[in-house]
Design an enzyme around this catalytic site. Structure first.
Site, PDB file in Angstrom:
ATOM      1  N   GLU A 241      52.235 133.574 -57.442  1.00 37.60           N
ATOM      2  CA  GLU A 241      52.748 134.593 -56.385  1.00 37.60           C
ATOM      3  C   GLU A 241      54.042 134.534 -56.298  1.00 37.60           C
ATOM      4  O   GLU A 241      54.678 133.733 -56.032  1.00 37.60           O
ATOM      5  CB  GLU A 241      52.017 134.184 -55.196  1.00 37.60           C
ATOM      6  CG  GLU A 241      51.955 135.321 -54.075  1.00 37.60           C
ATOM      7  CD  GLU A 241      53.251 135.627 -53.395  1.00 37.60           C
ATOM      8  OE1 GLU A 241      53.971 136.747 -53.822  1.00 37.60           O
ATOM      9  OE2 GLU A 241      53.365 134.943 -52.593  1.00 37.60           O
TER      10      GLU A 241
ATOM     11  N   GLU B 189      65.866 140.778 -55.850  1.00 37.51           N
ATOM     12  CA  GLU B 189      65.411 140.506 -54.554  1.00 37.51           C
ATOM     13  C   GLU B 189      66.623 139.539 -54.013  1.00 37.51           C
ATOM     14  O   GLU B 189      66.892 138.506 -54.427  1.00 37.51           O
ATOM     15  CB  GLU B 189      64.056 139.395 -54.775  1.00 37.51           C
ATOM     16  CG  GLU B 189      63.651 139.119 -53.605  1.00 37.51           C
ATOM     17  CD  GLU B 189      62.290 138.203 -53.779  1.00 37.51           C
ATOM     18  OE1 GLU B 189      61.280 138.357 -53.225  1.00 37.51           O
ATOM     19  OE2 GLU B 189      62.436 137.502 -54.685  1.00 37.51           O
TER      20      GLU B 189
ATOM     21  N   LYS C 148      52.605 119.911 -53.379  1.00 37.68           N
ATOM     22  CA  LYS C 148      54.222 119.681 -53.406  1.00 37.68           C
ATOM     23  C   LYS C 148      54.970 120.635 -52.880  1.00 37.68           C
ATOM     24  O   LYS C 148      55.008 121.796 -53.320  1.00 37.68           O
ATOM     25  CB  LYS C 148      54.913 119.634 -54.971  1.00 37.68           C
ATOM     26  CG  LYS C 148      56.309 119.170 -54.817  1.00 37.68           C
ATOM     27  CD  LYS C 148      57.177 119.471 -55.946  1.00 37.68           C
ATOM     28  CE  LYS C 148      57.705 121.029 -55.530  1.00 37.68           C
ATOM     29  NZ  LYS C 148      58.640 121.220 -54.361  1.00 37.68           N
TER      30      LYS C 148
ATOM     31  N   CYS D 246      58.729 137.754 -49.371  1.00 37.96           N
ATOM     32  CA  CYS D 246      58.463 138.432 -50.696  1.00 37.96           C
ATOM     33  C   CYS D 246      57.908 139.944 -50.462  1.00 37.96           C
ATOM     34  O   CYS D 246      58.329 140.622 -51.260  1.00 37.96           O
ATOM     35  CB  CYS D 246      57.629 137.549 -51.530  1.00 37.96           C
ATOM     36  SG  CYS D 246      56.149 137.111 -50.778  1.00 37.96           S
TER      37      CYS D 246
END
Length: 481
Positions: free
Chosen positions: A249, A382, A174, A282
């Site tokens: 992750e 973030e 997906k 990231c």
């Protein structure tokens, strides 16, 4: 506008059973570029059933046959590079040249790296000379659900699909509903490679729909997810009832420690890395920690890099950054830039709003904050945009303390010409990856972190092992083969 409403299930392109349509928006101009369908429970069930039916035969085929499929995938992937780059540029805004070289290139790199690791991988190996009758067998897990993000689509898709199938699993992918077109091209590549029906399946959908359906499905043995920490926590909770293997992750807030003896290009390198991919990585070094004696000059240099970083449409060649992926992402970044200003960080480049001369598209001004405290929002959260926070430090111990003072632990960076200090600091930093003096990790290194960055280890040998279960067998007759 492209019509991409079919799913790839059981080796066939099929219409959704019942689905809602969604437009894919080109972030460079805010225009729809394609329409896809978001799958429902029946579509997820069909894909999982196809993968489950294919598993017994696929899990038993020989190593040489699996390797041949991977090599065929790599060959076709190379031939479709232009198509892949076009898809990535239009779905998530990577500039034309970068989409081909870095974004599409990352996928080929991982396929080839897995092929190299797989050739030497021993699926059956002795525990050691002290236990000659005990063997370790690496076995496929079963049906795995793969949920991937939009920021580096082929990087993440290949880091999951390739080791999953090479390990003998079957899978359902997906991709992000925001950037699904590259995964559709990837499905076409695997179809052309002739994988047995059901080994690989693709169902488009959102996290609340297909994502949750895969995470809770009784016939899915493992979920591999890349995305936000918030979503990773939710996936862990929903997968707990079925005791699936869950590999995450997640996000990062990388610290880049620049000592006074760093090489002359260290600050330039760090700022450019932060702004690369419009800050949507990231592992970006978004916190630059600078030793106080060179702090002022580092701030000036980083501000100059930001001002010299061109921002333009993804549909033209050149070395520039493109838009961020969506209006929602643009709004979030703008709010965080304003938060930095409100909390007292010193804005030295960029700032809120669109770049000069731009009135359409999700473009963000490369932004640099100085005099940041590590308790400020821009230092802890973030941002996922081209925003750099610069913090001073006075000692090695303080630098390590600041770097580790974050929920995240993905990638940290060290810049110094003192090898002993680099090594010492690297061992103290709490992160899954440490890069020093601009040297990239070697091919086959695993990608992953600790703490709120998750604990995945994707790529190379560890990436293969992540998609397998280890079985210990005692009483093995090694003379019998």
């Amino acid at each position: 506008m492209l019509d991409k409403r079919k799913f790839y299930i059981g080796g066939q392109w099929v219409d959704p059973v019942k689905a809602n349509d969604l437009e894919v928006i080109d972030p460079s101009n805010e225009e729809p570029v394609a329409v896809i369908s978001l799958g429902g429970q029946a579509d997820t069930d069909a894909a999982v059933a196809a993968a489950k039916a294919a598993f017994p035969a696929w899990s038993q085929i020989g190593k040489a046959e699996r390797l041949a499929y991977a090599e065929k995938i790599a060959e076709i992937y190379q031939s479709r590079a232009e198509d892949m780059a076009w898809a990535i540029s239009h779905e998530m805004g990577a500039p034309q040249d970068m989409a081909l070289s870095s974004q599409t290139g990352a996928g080929l790199f991982h396929i080839q790296t897995f092929i190299t690791a797989f050739k030497d991988f021993e699926f059956l190996r002795p525990l050691g000379d002290h236990a000659p009758g005990t063997m370790i067998a690496w076995e496929p897990i079963g049906v795995v659900g793969l949920i991937t993000p939009w920021n580096w689509p082929m990087n993440q898709v290949t880091l999951k699909v390739i080791p999953a199938i090479m390990g003998g699993n079957t899978c359902v992918l997906k991709p992000s509903e925001i950037a699904p077109l590259s995964s559709i091209v990837f499905a076409e590549i695997l179809d052309e490679a002739g994988l047995p029906d059901g080994v690989f399946n693709l169902v488009n959908g959102d996290g609340a729909g297909v994502g949750t359906q895969l995470t809770t499905h009784k016939d899915v043995e493992m979920i591999s997810f890349t995305g936000s920490t918030r979503a990773g926590i939710a996936i862990s909770r929903t997968a707990a009832d079925s005791l699936k293997k869950v590999v995450l992750e997640l996000g990062g807030k990388g610290a880049n420690i620049v000592f006074a003896d760093a090489d002359e290009k260290a600050v330039i390198r760090g700022a450019k890395h932060c702004f690369n991919n419009s800050g949507q990585s990231c592992n970006a070094p978004t916190r630059m920690l600078v030793e106080r004696s060179i702090y002022d000059s580092a701030v000036e240099t980083a501000a100059r890099v930001a001002e010299e970083t061109a921002v333009a449409t993804a549909h033209q060649p050149g070395k520039h950054i493109g838009p961020v992926v969506s209006k929602q992402q643009w709004d979030k970044i703008q709010d965080l830039i304003q938060k930095g200003i409100d909390e007292g960080a010193r804005l030295v480049a960029g700032g809120p709003g669109l770049p000069e001369g731009v009135n359409r598209g999700y473009f963000v001004r490369p932004t640099v904050f100085a005099d940041v405290r590590n308790d400020m929002t821009v230092a802890q959260q973030e941002i996922f945009g081209p925003v750099l926070s610069i913090l001073p430090f006075d000692s090695e111990e303080e630098a390590v303390e600041i770097a580790n003072d974050t929920p995240y632990g993905l990638t940290n960076y060290v810049q110094s010409q003192d090898g002993e200090r680099r090594n010492r600091v690297a061992r103290q930093l709490r992160a899954g990856m440490i890069e020093m003096n601009g040297e990239a990790r070697g091919a086959g290194s695993a990608f992953g972190g600790v703490k709120a960055s998750g604990r995945a280890r994707e790529g190379g040998v560890m990436g293969l092992e992540e998609f397998m279960d280890s079985k210990f067998i005692s009483g093995w007759d090694r003379s019998a083969g």
